[in-house]
Structures are given as C-alpha cells and as structure tokens.
Design an enzyme around this catalytic site. Structure first.
Site, PDB file in Angstrom:
ATOM      1  N   ASN A 101     -84.302  51.482 -33.636  1.00 54.77           N
ATOM      2  CA  ASN A 101     -84.286  52.516 -32.599  1.00 54.77           C
ATOM      3  C   ASN A 101     -83.034  53.378 -32.809  1.00 54.77           C
ATOM      4  O   ASN A 101     -81.922  52.927 -32.555  1.00 54.77           O
ATOM      5  CB  ASN A 101     -84.264  51.856 -31.212  1.00 54.77           C
ATOM      6  CG  ASN A 101     -84.237  52.880 -30.082  1.00 54.77           C
ATOM      7  OD1 ASN A 101     -83.628  53.942 -30.195  1.00 54.77           O
ATOM      8  ND2 ASN A 101     -84.900  52.559 -28.991  1.00 54.77           N
ATOM      9  N   PRO A 102     -83.213  54.613 -33.285  1.00 58.42           N
ATOM     10  CA  PRO A 102     -82.046  55.445 -33.624  1.00 58.42           C
ATOM     11  C   PRO A 102     -81.111  55.680 -32.438  1.00 58.42           C
ATOM     12  O   PRO A 102     -79.902  55.798 -32.624  1.00 58.42           O
ATOM     13  CB  PRO A 102     -82.672  56.763 -34.088  1.00 58.42           C
ATOM     14  CG  PRO A 102     -84.077  56.452 -34.417  1.00 58.42           C
ATOM     15  CD  PRO A 102     -84.480  55.277 -33.580  1.00 58.42           C
ATOM     16  N   GLY A 162     -74.699  45.346 -34.993  1.00 60.79           N
ATOM     17  CA  GLY A 162     -73.842  45.186 -33.822  1.00 60.79           C
ATOM     18  C   GLY A 162     -72.353  45.199 -34.120  1.00 60.79           C
ATOM     19  O   GLY A 162     -71.550  45.576 -33.272  1.00 60.79           O
ATOM     20  N   GLU A 163     -71.982  44.771 -35.317  1.00 61.08           N
ATOM     21  CA  GLU A 163     -70.566  44.571 -35.583  1.00 61.08           C
ATOM     22  C   GLU A 163     -69.985  45.483 -36.654  1.00 61.08           C
ATOM     23  O   GLU A 163     -68.788  45.760 -36.658  1.00 61.08           O
ATOM     24  CB  GLU A 163     -70.315  43.092 -35.921  1.00 61.08           C
ATOM     25  CG  GLU A 163     -70.362  42.256 -34.665  1.00 61.08           C
ATOM     26  CD  GLU A 163     -70.646  40.787 -34.906  1.00 61.08           C
ATOM     27  OE1 GLU A 163     -69.723  39.996 -34.759  1.00 61.08           O
ATOM     28  OE2 GLU A 163     -71.792  40.436 -35.222  1.00 61.08           O
ATOM     29  N   ILE A 177     -77.205  41.985 -24.258  1.00 61.35           N
ATOM     30  CA  ILE A 177     -75.860  42.079 -23.661  1.00 61.35           C
ATOM     31  C   ILE A 177     -75.411  43.529 -23.520  1.00 61.35           C
ATOM     32  O   ILE A 177     -74.220  43.820 -23.379  1.00 61.35           O
ATOM     33  CB  ILE A 177     -74.831  41.260 -24.473  1.00 61.35           C
ATOM     34  CG1 ILE A 177     -74.711  41.768 -25.907  1.00 61.35           C
ATOM     35  CG2 ILE A 177     -75.221  39.792 -24.459  1.00 61.35           C
ATOM     36  CD1 ILE A 177     -73.584  41.089 -26.698  1.00 61.35           C
TER      37      ILE A 177
HETATM   38 MO1  MOS Z   1     -70.409  38.697 -32.062  1.00 65.24          MO
HETATM   39  S1  MOS Z   1     -68.327  38.546 -32.095  1.00 65.24           S
HETATM   40  O1  MOS Z   1     -70.847  37.593 -33.259  1.00 65.24           O
HETATM   41  O2  MOS Z   1     -70.874  38.158 -30.530  1.00 65.24           O
END
Ligand code: MOS
Length: 700
Positions: free
Chosen positions: A592-593, A665-666, A470
């Site tokens: 991957n830095p 990611g979060e 994404i």
């Molecule tokens: Mo993330 S809010 O778990 O796509």
C-alpha cells in the site's frame, strides 16, 4: 507436510499496490477506536506503582500502614505479600518476588485503589527503606569486565571472521581507524504502555498495549504457570511501540499480579511518560570501532567492526550493531565482534532497527570518511564495493538494488551538481552541505502464524488472525492481501486482528509482520478455495498456517536503501537544520503506497531525531535517566522536519514471500543519521563521530 520446492507468488494482484486509506482511520480520528486503557470495562480499579529509589541493594523495610488506612485503597502489594509466580526464567518479569533491587526505578510495590488519585496518594504514603549497595551504570571501552555473549539479538553469533584482517590492513594502500559512539536512546510511542488486567474464575484477561497478543499470552502463561488457554490478550488498536511493546515488560506482570487482589474487578495500569524511561526497554549506548583497508582503486580489502554495548545484570540483551557490516560491502577479509558490559541498569531491548540503526550510523560514516581518503565520490565508492553475492553466506541476493537506490537518489537529489569540497558554501551565516548513506534491513520471517477464513453470514469473508496493528497500517495492508488471495473485492473482506481468540500470529516486530501474516492469509485463502471452491456455502471455514519459505535458505533476503540529506549549520551558533532529505528504497513490492510512505518517512523522521536530538542522560551517581520526559528528552517534531520524501524502486521479490514484498517498518531509520552526519561534514569540514549532533560539536 512437505515444503514446496519454490515459493508460489501472487502474480496478478488487484488490491495490492492500491493507496487505500487506513480502514480504521475514521474510528481513530473520531476517537471511537478503543486503545487499551479506554477499553470499556465495568467499574475498574487503578494501579499506582512504587519504584526503587536506589540502583542496587535490598528493600530492608516497608511500612504500608498509612497507605492501607486511606479510604478507597483496595490493596497494597510488596514483595512481602505478593502472590508467588511460577517461573523466574525471565528475571525482568520476576516482579515483587524478592527484596532485591537491580536498577533504579524497578517495581518494589503497587497500590490498587478505587480512583487514580487515591492510588497515587496512597503510593506516596508507603515508606520503603533500603540497604543500599554500590552500583555501576557507566559503559566505557576500557572496562575490564567486558565479555563475549554467545549470541546477539536476532540469534546470530557474536563474532565472525573471514580471511586475515590484520595482514590486509597492514598491506592496504589506504586505511581508516575510527571510533563512533551513539548514546542511550528511549522508545517514545505516543500511547504509553498500558495494561488492563482482570481475573475471573482463574482466567486472566488483559487489554494490553502490545505488538504481539500471542507473545504476551505465551510469556505470561509461563510466568504465572497457567495453561495459555486461560489467558486472553486483546489489542485492537495500539499507538506505536517501536519495539518497546514487542515483549511484555514488568508492568504487564505487575498489573496481573495486582488484579489477583480483586478478582472480578478490572485493574487499569498506564505507565507515565517518566516511568517509560526505566521500565520498557531502550537502545543501549554503543561504542563502535571501525577499521577499513582499501587498495589504490578504492576497493575494500578489510572491514573490521568491533562493538561494545551494555546490558542489565538481570537479563542479557545484545544490540547486534556489527551485524549489518557482515552484508553491506565486499571485502575478502572481514571481522565483526560484540562485547558486553553487564551494569546496574534497566533492561535494554528493541528500539526501531536494533543493531542496524546504530551499526549503520558508524559503518556509513566510516564509508564516507574512507571514500574521501580514497579520493572518490561517496556514491562511486559504495558502488565499487557492492558485493555480487552475500559476503557471509555466498547466497545470491533475492533483490539487492542498492546501486539502483544510489543512482536514482543521486539523479533526483541533484548530486551531479555537488562540489565535494567541504566548508565552502556559506549563505547568510549558514554553512550548507549534502551527504549520502546506505540503508539495509533483513527480511526476516518466523514460522507459526496461521489464519482462518469464513464465508458469511452475508456476502463477505471474515479473515481472522491474531496479528496487531501498532499504527503501521497492518489493518489495511492485510485486508488488501486477503482480497487478492481470495480474488474478491476489498469491500468483501472483514478483517479481525488483535486478539488471542484469533489464530496464532507472530509479533509485530523485525519488520516481518506482513511477511508472516500475509503468508498465513495467502495459505488460508488457497486452502479455503481448494476445500470450498469459488462459490462457498455460507459458514464455510478453513484455517491454515503459513508455509515455510524454501527460498529463505537459498537466497539472502534483505531490503536496501539510500538516504540523501541536505544540512545547514550556523557558522556562529552551531545550530543545525535538515531542510531536505530523500530516501530511495529497494524493498520488494509495496502493498500500500500510502501507508508504506508513512512507514518510510516515519523511520526517516526518527533518523533525523536520532541524528540531531535523542540522548538519554544517565546520572552515574543515582543510576537514572535525568531527562526522563518530553520537556528534556527531545524528539523531532514538525518544526524539525522540512522537505522530507521517500520513494521506492518498482520491484517484486519472487523469493521473499507470496506477496513479493519485503519489510519496511525499520529500514527508514537505518543510515538516516549517517547521511546527516556526512552532510554536516560537507557543510562544515567538521567530522562528528558522536551522536547526537548538538551545536557545541561545531564550535571547536
Ligand atoms: Mo521492531 S524494534 O522489531 O518492533
């Protein structure tokens, strides 16, 4: 198959750890990477949605005659003539199946036409009348209809309790009791939610902007009563989601329903930015009461985190904001609760770090206040309360290095030169201060992802998995993992993702994409080598699923981090700027830095946005978000971000997955807003407990 006794790590990587450029980068910047709406399809039709202009009631009459008479209109669909769906398990997806209106902006119809312009004109000609009922869209802590959900998002219990918090609070030397609030916020990925739907011979093809092609297929198979094999979902490139594309929303069903009116012709449906403010989820507002108790040495004896959030009447979603307080700090007595109000509002859903992002805002501002009350430096206070084991499960951490993040960040940020006194640094009319906050995010994994590997034609390996990128860098990171798993050069890997024709993969969400998909690729590579050896014949192929991780039940798997922020507040206007920010993360091995840094600073940027700008303003008279566009819903952009950097500790988590990584990611957004609020207090002496930090809050 028996689960292995312990996870088998990839110990000698070559490609993992390389800062490779995105393999799809050139296609994206030259405009040749197809996103859902641009997917080349023959002579498409265009869908324009009709939306309810009341927040609760019924559609009493519809007049479609003028719309239908317009040249170029192919179909006008309302609840009166829409094809019947098979399952109402998910009421959000029960589209055009009744005359009921549950929130303002809900779909009440659609026009399908030869051009977008005709579709829009025709939609404006449809007359809808309503029998309106009183609605209620306001979340308050003193509502008498708050209830306890069975589970919160993620599946954990709504309430937990350990020890006697009331007694501990009574006996504590120092206590804190404060309420913190966060507003409704909306996910705003650059690419709007878009679906292209095509029915041919009873099979449905969707080009959909989604975080999970298999998730969409599974859900729509239920909704339409089709065998999953009769649905194909493709999402080769996706322009962001932040959770709002993690589950299919009503627009996917509407596109597929409408396309039934024109078999053989693809129907294109792109939501407008304004429509995204009521149809694709959002972060619920939160009201969070924090009570802390500590002894004279600044050791926490009690932690109480009580959360009130809202959900929609048609579907329950509980933002798990108190969950991070279950793992963050050591205190013998702990209690966490979640209460819900079901309102006449759109369905809330995932927004980057649901639960952790608002929960750690409250928790980490409370920790700052408590450190000050205890007369301790906020870093020292956190270190003093760092738990040796997971306070909830008693399991050892797979790799908690919050203290390392705090110390490394303090060193780089120049924390030792900090004077703790608030409101004393003034230069040219600007007050300045610095603040710190911790971050955490769980390392989830979900069973089921599988990958297939085929050698040739030509000297390369096709690696196939129904994962989605994404914009996070999955294309690149998975290629690196495949190269190491097969012990071959990166150039020999041809990755295929983004299609339900590829093996099942879980959704890109919960920061678990790489854990699940990488584990599946490693499993497939091992099986491939076992079956076909180091010199496989052309066409040799193997499919395998990820193995269960036995360590996930023996260890507590979480990433951690520390944010450091410098904040300037103008003494006369209250204008607030963030000239400097540093995040230090403990997240296992970094695949991957280059793309990882993007994820960290992207999360932190969204944290700055949450701290300073983001607020969806609900008008209680009409039940809609008033500031439903980029003119009025502000997100941090270039001018808001100055010296912002992210680094990480050199780690290999031997318990999380075969790559040694945890999700990234979060965690970048988690705690970022708290660090900024804490810095704003240090700058001004004013403690803000309500996001966002608008200038008026500093002009008291
Ligand atoms: Mo993330 S809010 O778990 O796509």
């Amino acid at each position: 198959m028996n689960a292995p006794d312990r996870i088998d790590s990839l110990l000698e990587p070559h490609a993992i750890g390389m800062p490779l450029e995105r393999i799809e980068g050139q296609a994206k910047v030259t405009g040749t990477a197809p996103y859902a709406f641009e997917h080349p399809v023959g002579t498409p039709l265009y869908l324009r949605a009709l939306q309810a202009t009341i927040a609760r009631g019924r559609v009493s009459a519809v007049d479609v005659s003028a719309a239908q008479a317009l040249a170029g209109v192919v179909a006008v669909i309302t609840h009166e003539n829409a094809p019947r769906l098979a399952s109402d398990d998910d009421k959000e997806l029960w589209v055009l199946q009744s005359d009921e209106v549950h929130f303002r902006g809900q779909f009440v119809g659609a026009v399908v036409a030869e051009t977008p312009e005709v579709a829009r004109q025709a939609a404006d000609l449809v007359r809808v009348q309503y029998a309106e009922q009183p609605h209620d869209v306001t979340l308050r802590a003193d509502r008498d209809d708050l209830y306890t959900p069975e589970k919160v998002n993620g599946g954990s219990p709504a309430d937990t309790a350990e020890g006697d918090v009331d007694e501990a609070l009574r006996r504590a030397s120092i206590t804190l009791d404060q309420t913190y609030t966060t507003p409704m916020e909306h996910n705003n990925p650059m690419e709007p939610h878009t679906t292209v739907a095509l029915w041919e011979d009873g099979t449905l093809t969707l080009y959909d902007s989604t975080q999970g092609v298999h998730a969409v297929r599974t859900k729509l198979a239920t909704v339409f009563g089709l065998a999953p094999e009769r649905i194909r979902v493709s999402a080769t490139h996706v322009g962001g989601g932040f959770g709002s594309k993690g589950v299919p929303h009503a627009h996917v069903v509407l596109a597929a329903l409408a396309a039934q009116a024109a078999p053989g012709r693809p129907v294109k449906f792109a939501l407008t930015r304004q429509q995204m403010f009521c149809l694709v989820g959002y972060r619920t507002p939160t009201i969070q009461r924090l009570r802390l108790g500590a002894d004279e040495q600044g050791r926490l004896t009690a932690i109480v985190h009580d959360v009130i959030v809202q959900t929609s009447r048609i579907k329950q979603f509980t933002e798990q904001a108190a969950v991070p307080s279950r793992v963050m700090y050591a205190a013998r007595n702990r209690r966490t609760t979640h209460r819900l109000a079901a309102l006449d509002v759109p369905v809330p859903s995932w927004m980057r770090a649901p639960g952790e992002a608002p929960g750690m805002f409250a928790g980490e501002v409370a920790m700052d206040e408590m450190a000050i009350a205890c007369g301790l430096d906020p870093i020292e206070f956190r270190i003093r309360n760092d738990p040796e084991k997971d306070p909830e499960t008693g399991h050892p951490w797979s790799g908690r290095n919050l203290i390392g993040c705090l110390r490394e960040g303090a060193r780089r940020f120049g924390w030792d030169r900090r004077d703790p006194t608030p409101g004393i640094r003034r230069h040219n009319g600007w007050l300045s201060g610095t603040g710190v906050a911790s971050a955490t995010y769980p390392c989830f994994s979900q069973a089921g992802s599988a990958a297939s590997i085929q050698y040739g034609p030509g000297e390369h390996y096709a690696v196939r998995i129904g994962a989605v990128d994404i914009g996070t860098g999955s294309w690149t990171a998975l290629t690196q993992i495949a190269a190491d798993a097969l012990d071959c050069p990166v150039a020999a890997i041809r990755l295929e993702i983004g299609d339900t024709r590829l093996p099942f993969a879980t959704v890109e969400g919960g920061s678990m994409g790489i854990t699940c998909w990488g584990s599946a690729i490693v499993a497939a590579a091992r099986a491939f080598r076992e079956e076909h050896g180091a010199q496989p014949a052309e066409g040799a192929q193997t499919t395998a699923a990820m193995q269960e991780n036995p360590d996930s039940k023996r260890f507590s798997l979480h990433s951690f981090g520390a944010h450091f922020a410098e904040v300037h507040v103008h003494a006369d206007t209250g204008e607030i700027r963030v000239p400097r920010m540093l995040g230090v993360f403990s997240a296992g091995r970094i695949i991957n830095p280059r793309t990882a840094r993007s994820q960290f600073i992207g999360g932190m940027t969204m944290g700055v946005s949450m701290a300073l700008l983001e607020v969806s303003i609900m008008d209680p008279r009409f039940g809609h978000v008033v500031n439903h566009d980029f003119a009025e819903y502000h997100i941090a952009s270039n001018a808001d971000i100055a010296d912002l950097d992210a680094i990480w500790l050199d780690e290999h988590d031997a318990h999380a997955n075969p790559m040694g990584s945890r999700g990234i990611g979060e965690i970048g957004i988690v705690g970022a807003a708290a660090a900024i609020v804490n810095a704003a207090w240090h700058a001004t002496g004013i403690r803000v407990r309500e996001l966002p930090l608008t200038p008026d809050k500093f002009l008291s």
